[in-house]
Design an enzyme around this catalytic site. Structure first.
Site, PDB file in Angstrom:
ATOM      1  N   HIS A 117      42.757  51.346  36.291  1.00 27.28           N
ATOM      2  CA  HIS A 117      42.998  51.178  37.971  1.00 27.28           C
ATOM      3  C   HIS A 117      42.671  52.974  38.246  1.00 27.28           C
ATOM      4  O   HIS A 117      43.385  53.065  39.234  1.00 27.28           O
ATOM      5  CB  HIS A 117      44.662  51.490  38.360  1.00 27.28           C
ATOM      6  N   GLU A 157      37.015  38.623  42.422  1.00 29.96           N
ATOM      7  CA  GLU A 157      36.297  39.367  42.769  1.00 29.96           C
ATOM      8  C   GLU A 157      34.993  38.480  42.769  1.00 29.96           C
ATOM      9  O   GLU A 157      33.831  39.032  43.862  1.00 29.96           O
ATOM     10  CB  GLU A 157      36.272  40.166  41.844  1.00 29.96           C
TER      11      GLU A 157
END
Lengths: 324, 337
Positions: free
Chosen positions: A129, A60
């Site tokens: 999440h 990322e």
């Protein structure tokens, strides 16, 4: 009228932007062969080729910095970060690089990139999440932040974000991906920074964004049965946010409640409440109320998560409180 | 007790025998001298309080900037580091815009908003110095992606120090550059120090081995010999532009000054610093020029001209305006002004 799903609207916006501008490229984990973890880029590799729909390794930090460098060198990258929780790993690229490049280079550079990422709970996805971290990005000068609440705004804001010369964070609530709505033709491109009234009312204003708009409308429905008329204002953009629209609504209803799924403390609602206390003080006939998540990580168990997420009943209680 | 880093390796044995003409070398020498004089001047301006903030000088490392840039054109892009003055000047950033920025003037190329750690000149492909160690690698990675996607005959260069090698981003960027065969040249300026700690106390690996892990060609270069650096860059840049994938040049060089100006370097053995004079990039180039028939007059003339250019730029910078706050505030977003 045709029925459009939220995730399909995102897909259409990506496709139309790529069709309109050959410098638009999609970058992210599983965006190409798999068509995106939630299907946002399905079919785009086949249509635009793998050079413009790039599957990346799970890196990322590097892919976000890459998007910044690519944007400074002639591309318009749309970066997908699969869950907003993972944006913790892109913070240097977004905060120190993308947000500041234009300013700190004296206007020589612009960073026309988009970071698309889903936030929100309700799926039992647990603490890493499910988070709503939009306030972090809204706090950084140089970034814009939008949060569409339905299929039409998902299309319109994403198109606007891709066209924008500055870095824009587009936050989609996962729980809305399956949402359907009737639209006429292609939805219009929406201006960043403008709120819309989703339901007109006279007794109280509820400001919300993203999935919380549904919660606010449900609360308004409940109160309508009791003869209370609630206005629901959908912010759509969080940075910049439509201060004038909020003040105008408050000036009509004289009561203000702000709802979001993010943790209440130090959230978007805190900023709106503080501003309205300053510039709308004379209009207020009751305390400004906030409805947000409690100060705890998003829990996994359904029972815990149901209790964690802001509910229509909670919004009703907040409206009743400010109308006491 | 101060710790002595390993003596950097000497000249790259693979450097071609040909080398530049005397005129070409003299031009490189002038650029080395320009970076050196500009930075020496910054050092005095800083101690006199005329340059605000933090500055990090690259004195002793000029041959890396000048040598690499001699193989690049305007279409090629570079991403730099906090020690980026040499990169900016060698890439072609005008001295007036440079000094105006360092002196925080509105006429600075960044309008007095960036300063030393953010000098940039997009018109010559200098994508900015960077205050975050290692961040430039991912910026250059993206620039390389743009070159490839848009079909440009260009490469991107990521400059970074040995101190950045412990950052995770280095791994991510090398993996991606190799995986996608991006037109990216990694230039490590290995000066033996990461801030106040020698490299030997920071790294458990050699860059050559790391590069090999990704299948990226690695070449060790005498970073204080501008001829060796230029030759190494010229050997790899055309292939990188043509799509052969990334390469790593590890330029062994010398940090003469502290991590930042004002750093007394008490952690360093004074003998080690003194020994660096023998490896001074200017001295090495001057000796080469002497061997090619240049005389002292050539070098003195170059020195005078460089001195005059630096002083002229500084005079212009000193006469500049202070940046306007309202204009800066209105320029956070495009078109907001």
């Amino acid at each position: 009228m045709t029925e459009l799903r939220y995730i399909r609207a995102v897909n259409m916006a990506l496709a139309d932007a790529m069709e309109a501008d050959p410098t638009v490229v999609l970058i992210g984990e599983d965006v190409s062969e798999a068509g995106g973890a939630f299907g946002a880029s399905r079919g785009l590799r086949e249509r635009f080729g793998e050079a413009r729909v790039l599957d990346t390794p799970i890196s990322e930090g590097a892919i976000a910095g890459m998007a910044v460098g690519a944007a400074m060198s002639g591309l318009r990258p749309v970066l997908e970060i699969m869950f907003m929780d993972f944006t913790t790993l892109v913070m240097d690229a977004m905060v120190n690089q993308a947000a500041k490049a234009r300013f700190m280079f004296g206007g020589q550079a612009s960073v026309p990139m988009v970071l698309r990422t889903p936030h929100g709970g309700g799926l039992g996805a647990g603490p890493q999440h499910s988070q709503c971290l939009e306030a972090w990005f809204a706090h950084v000068p140089g970034l814009k932040v939008v949060c569409p609440s339905d299929p039409a705004s998902a299309y319109g804001l994403l198109r606007a974000a891709i066209d924008d010369p500055d870095p824009v964070v587009v936050i989609e609530n996962k729980a809305l991906y399956a949402m359907k709505a009737d639209v006429e033709g292609t939805p219009p491109v929406l201006p960043i920074g403008k709120a819309v009234i989703r339901r007109a009312g006279t007794d109280a204003t509820v400001v919300a964004y993203g999935a919380a708009v549904r919660t606010a409308i449900a609360a308004a429905d409940t109160l309508a049965e009791r003869g209370v008329s609630v206005e629901v204002l959908d912010l759509l953009s969080l940075q910049p946010w439509d201060e004038a629209a909020v003040l105008a609504s408050l000036s009509r209803t004289h009561r203000l409640v702000i709802v979001h799924e993010a943790v209440e403390a130090f959230g978007i609602g805190a900023e709106i409440a503080a501003r309205m206390a300053q510039i709308g003080f004379d209009e207020l006939d009751g305390p400004i109320m906030r409805v947000g998540a409690p100060f705890m990580p998003v829990p996994f168990s359904k029972g815990l998560e149901d209790a964690y997420l802001p509910s229509a009943a909670g919004v009703v209680r907040a409206i009743e409180k400010t109308m006491e | 007790m101060a710790i002595r880093p390993p003596i950097p390796d000497a000249a790259d044995p693979a450097a071609p025998a040909g080398g530049p003409s005397r005129e070409a070398l003299l031009a490189l020498y002038r650029k080395l001298l320009t970076v050196r004089r500009a930075e020496e001047r910054l050092g005095t301006l800083f101690s006199d309080g005329e340059v605000p903030g933090f500055i990090h000088l690259s004195i002793g490392q000029e041959a890396v900037s000048v040598g690499i840039m001699s193989a690049l054109g305007d279409a090629d892009t570079i991403a730099s580091t906090h020690r980026g003055h040499g990169h900016a000047i060698a890439k072609g950033m005008p001295l007036e815009g440079f000094f105006s920025e360092l002196l925080a003037r509105d006429e600075g190329l960044c309008r007095g908003r960036g300063g030393s750690m953010h000098v940039a000149d997009m018109s010559v492909g200098m994508l900015g110095a960077n205050g975050i160690v290692g961040a430039g690698l991912s910026i250059a990675l993206g620039s390389a992606l743009a070159h490839k996607t848009l079909g440009r005959d260009a490469c991107a260069v990521a400059f970074f120090g040995d101190g950045a090698l412990a950052e995770g981003l280095v791994h991510e960027c090398m993996n991606l550059a190799a995986l996608w065969k991006l037109p990216l040249l990694f230039v490590c300026e290995n000066n033996g120090w990461g801030e106040f700690l020698p490299t030997s106390k920071q790294l458990s690996f050699r860059l050559a081995d790391l590069a090999a892990t990704y299948g990226i060609a690695h070449r060790l270069v005498d970073g204080n010999d501008v001829v060796a650096v230029a030759a190494a860059a010229e050997a790899v840049v055309p292939g990188i532009r043509a799509g052969s994938g990334p390469a790593v040049l590890e330029c062994m060089t010398t940090r003469v000054r502290g991590h930042f100006e004002g750093d007394a370097q008490k952690y360093r053995d004074p003998d080690e610093i003194e020994a660096l004079a023998a490896r001074d990039p200017l001295r090495i180039s001057a000796e080469r020029l002497a061997g090619m028939g240049s005389n002292d007059a050539d070098l003195s003339l170059a020195a005078e001209e460089v001195e005059a250019a630096v002083e002229t730029a500084l005079t212009v910078a000193r006469s500049g305006r202070a940046p306007d706050f309202a204009a800066a505030l209105a320029d956070v977003y495009t078109g907001a002004a």
